[in-house]
Design an enzyme around this catalytic site. Structure first.
Site, PDB file in Angstrom:
ATOM      1  N   GLU A 158       1.208   9.631  -7.960  1.00  0.00           N
ATOM      2  CA  GLU A 158       1.384   8.191  -8.190  1.00  0.00           C
ATOM      3  C   GLU A 158       1.881   7.510  -6.934  1.00  0.00           C
ATOM      4  O   GLU A 158       1.500   6.365  -6.647  1.00  0.00           O
ATOM      5  CB  GLU A 158       2.357   7.950  -9.344  1.00  0.00           C
ATOM      6  CG  GLU A 158       2.509   6.480  -9.748  1.00  0.00           C
ATOM      7  CD  GLU A 158       3.431   5.681  -8.834  1.00  0.00           C
ATOM      8  OE1 GLU A 158       3.192   4.478  -8.654  1.00  0.00           O
ATOM      9  OE2 GLU A 158       4.397   6.274  -8.277  1.00  0.00           O
ATOM     10  N   GLU A 159       2.759   8.171  -6.178  1.00  0.00           N
ATOM     11  CA  GLU A 159       3.376   7.528  -5.023  1.00  0.00           C
ATOM     12  C   GLU A 159       2.366   7.155  -3.945  1.00  0.00           C
ATOM     13  O   GLU A 159       2.621   6.253  -3.138  1.00  0.00           O
ATOM     14  CB  GLU A 159       4.463   8.429  -4.424  1.00  0.00           C
ATOM     15  CG  GLU A 159       5.668   8.648  -5.327  1.00  0.00           C
ATOM     16  CD  GLU A 159       6.466   7.385  -5.593  1.00  0.00           C
ATOM     17  OE1 GLU A 159       6.165   6.339  -4.967  1.00  0.00           O
ATOM     18  OE2 GLU A 159       7.386   7.428  -6.423  1.00  0.00           O
TER      19      GLU A 159
ATOM     20  N   ASP B  58       5.005  13.397  -9.442  1.00  0.00           N
ATOM     21  CA  ASP B  58       5.158  13.702  -8.015  1.00  0.00           C
ATOM     22  C   ASP B  58       6.482  13.155  -7.498  1.00  0.00           C
ATOM     23  O   ASP B  58       7.115  12.293  -8.111  1.00  0.00           O
ATOM     24  CB  ASP B  58       3.989  13.135  -7.205  1.00  0.00           C
ATOM     25  CG  ASP B  58       3.793  11.637  -7.411  1.00  0.00           C
ATOM     26  OD1 ASP B  58       4.057  11.139  -8.517  1.00  0.00           O
ATOM     27  OD2 ASP B  58       3.364  10.942  -6.463  1.00  0.00           O
TER      28      ASP B  58
END
Length: 415
Positions: free
Chosen positions: A146-147, A88
């Site tokens: 993930e962010e 991402d």
């Protein structure tokens, strides 16, 4: 299966073997960098990954926890090794000046996830083409979101454990600032645990001309922000680590109205759970006390979110992989220092209750790095992760692919 000392050089040779076509990785990286997608919105990226994986002889499962993908190679007896990459992007405007910048306004791969994904694709190509050289089971896991520290847990909650074999060990890597070409590894904590907190303060609204009729949540918020700064400075020992940062403050929408609520968003990071728990008690104590001091009509609402566990490398896995890095990268295999950023990667090995290793690869152009070090201007002149100027130097694909190969084959190499 373990790696003997004599086979370390064999792995190093294999990892630099030019018999496998990896030329297409440059175009793959460019595509990924030009087409960033935010966390949870990675539909086109996932579709493109499936096209690339279609060239390999493996078992592919998609749509795990949103846009998560796994690819499994079963190749005889041996350990099961999982390597993870995230894909991402961030809501950052690209200003790097690279030849192939993001084509999406306000969105950029500013943390290097496009490079992580490219490296894992390169590892997949090698493992697929050279099944004669390894034995066991290899799992490539491509993770979204993930962010927002939600992608790994979303894949786990969506039945990841039922969709892939249980790994014996999990591996991952991340690109970071530093003179390009170094592979940083170490045992124990290497990335911080984190949480975000949304604090809603309840006051009493009034006209700005009659503040005596209000309970001003903006004033209350300001007092809390000031007091929070004293927690780390006065309640955490100098040899311990903690960060309490106020990311946003919001209150009101009018120039002549004192609002009835204010909101603070905090971000906190730690390497030790005891320190974390002590700091959280202090944060809640400060908020409660300031609310009472202002005679608020009700207590503040405190919501914890975006939790990231400590990235705590297993000593045994580190001691197994590090000699291979040392052999392959020589002086560029160096000890990692703790990075205060956070990752959700550990959610995957923690779910399977298996050990893991997570390492870093430095990517700053050597001329830029050396000049900044010489002038003592690293903080000003070296772009960091999440910066619009962040761009890995030429050669990073090669280093990250070889590091991934070395880590996985340290377990799966066929002596």
């Amino acid at each position: 299966m373990t790696t003997s000392t004599s086979s370390v050089s064999d792995i190093a040779t294999f990892a630099t073997d030019h018999g496998v076509d990896l030329d297409w990785l440059d175009d793959a990286y460019i595509w990924l960098h030009e087409h960033p997608e935010l966390s949870g919105e990675e539909e086109k990226t996932a579709a493109q990954l499936l096209e690339w994986l279609d060239r390999f002889d493996c078992e592919v499962t998609s749509g795990i926890g949103g846009h998560g993908i796994t690819a499994v190679w079963r190749n005889g007896d041996g350990p099961t090794v999982l390597m993870r990459a995230d894909f991402d992007a961030l809501p950052v405007q690209e200003t790097s000046g690279v030849e192939h910048p993001s084509t999406v306004d306000g969105v950029m791969h500013a943390c290097g996830h496009d490079m992580h994904t490219t490296a894992l694709l390169g590892l997949c190509a090698v493992m697929d083409a050279r099944k004669d050289a390894w034995s066991g089971t290899f799992i490539a896991l491509f993770q979204p979101a993930e962010e927002t520290t939600s992608g790994a847990s979303a894949m786990v909650e969506d039945g990841l454990g039922d969709k892939i074999p249980t790994p014996d060990v999990c591996l991952g890597q991340h690109i970071v600032p530093g003179r390009a070409g170094q592979v940083l590894s170490g045992p124990g904590p290497v990335m911080a645990a984190c949480d975000s907190m949304t604090v809603t303060l309840h006051g009493r609204s009034a006209h700005a001309s009659t503040p005596q009729n209000s309970i001003d949540p903006g004033y209350l918020a300001a007092m809390i922000v000031v007091r929070l700064q004293g927690i780390v400075g006065r309640e955490v020992a100098p040899e311990e680590f903690a960060v309490v940062s106020v990311g946003t403050i919001s209150a009101g929408h009018s120039n002549n109205t004192i609002p009835d609520t204010a909101t603070l968003v905090l971000n906190c990071r730690f390497y030790d759970t005891e320190v974390r728990d002590r700091v959280y008690r202090a944060i809640e104590r400060v908020i409660e006390a300031e609310c009472r001091a202002s005679d608020c009509p009700k207590p503040a609402d405190i919501e914890y979110w975006a939790h990231g566990e400590l990235t705590d490398n297993d000593n045994g896995v580190y001691e197994h992989v590090r000699p291979v890095f040392d052999e392959l990268f020589g002086d560029n295999s160096v000890d990692a220092t703790r990075w205060a950023a956070s990752e959700d990667f550990p959610d995957i090995p923690r779910h399977f209750d298996v050990p893991y290793l997570y390492w870093m690869v430095t990517v700053t152009d050597p001329e830029v790095w050396d000049r900044a070090v010489e002038s003592d201007s690293v903080a000003e002149d070296v772009p960091t992760n999440h910066s619009g100027n962040f761009a890995p130097a030429d050669g990073t694909i090669d280093v990250t692919v070889r590091a991934a190969i070395a880590g996985v084959l340290s377990y799966l190499w066929k002596d």
